[in-house]
Design a protein around this motif. Sequence first.
Motif: not given
Length: 264
Positions: A44-55
């Motif tokens: 949700p929100g795209g792959i950039a949002s996913f990597y932000k979640f990980l970070g």
Amino acid sequence: MKKLIFSSLIAVLVLSFCQNKAMAQVEDNTVYNFVSMENPPSYPGGIASFYKFLGDNIKYPQQAKDDNVQGNVYVSFTVEKDGSLNDIKVNRKLGGGTDEEAVRVLKLSKRWNPGMQNGKVVRVKYNIPIKFSIPGKKPNPKVAKPFDGSTQPVNENTVYSFVSMENPPSYPGGIANFYKFMGENVKYPKAAIDNKTEGIVSLSFVVEKDGSISDIKAERKLGSGTDEEAIRVLKLSKKWNPGLLNGQPVKVKYNIPVQFKLPK
């Protein structure tokens, strides 16, 4: 005789129904590879949002800090039809507690938008690199993890696959910064807006030994001008950190998905 024929016909129909049901169940449980999907899963929100979640959620393991362990943990998982993540595995380890931390945080992920194939929701296997990096410190070569083929001689003209690299190319600041750059520069094509075109453009390119990008191709197209726009913006990218093999820069082929999603 008529009863016998009728009973035989019923038996054939029942058998056929059971076979078709069994085939449907087999197809229903197929796990597709995300690179071959018409509509692969998306966070949700795209792959950039996913990597932000990980970070935001990864806690650098103390052992990895003490031993200066840095690099990529390569993880695979299945995005189920309800968007949940299952069968999380570390395909290439980094050590120092980083592998366990990557898996721990992935288990906290919110549900993804599931993959679609032929208009149906399906199960999809997904692969991602999760980078562990200590600001201001270079990785310690003494704790670098070897990989199969790491001692092969470096061929100047060979284009290596990024999934086989111990030190693959990286965008300055990490993959989240790369998708931030893409998001800030992509202009949604008018034709795509008019046609309500949404989805993924899958691009491939070569990161040269000096970090520049060449041979950009749309491996899976979306249409309505989105393919050309993804390529246009990728050409604006700053130089990457080149991939290394045996400590030497090499040419590496890289694949990325670029998502186009209309605001609601």
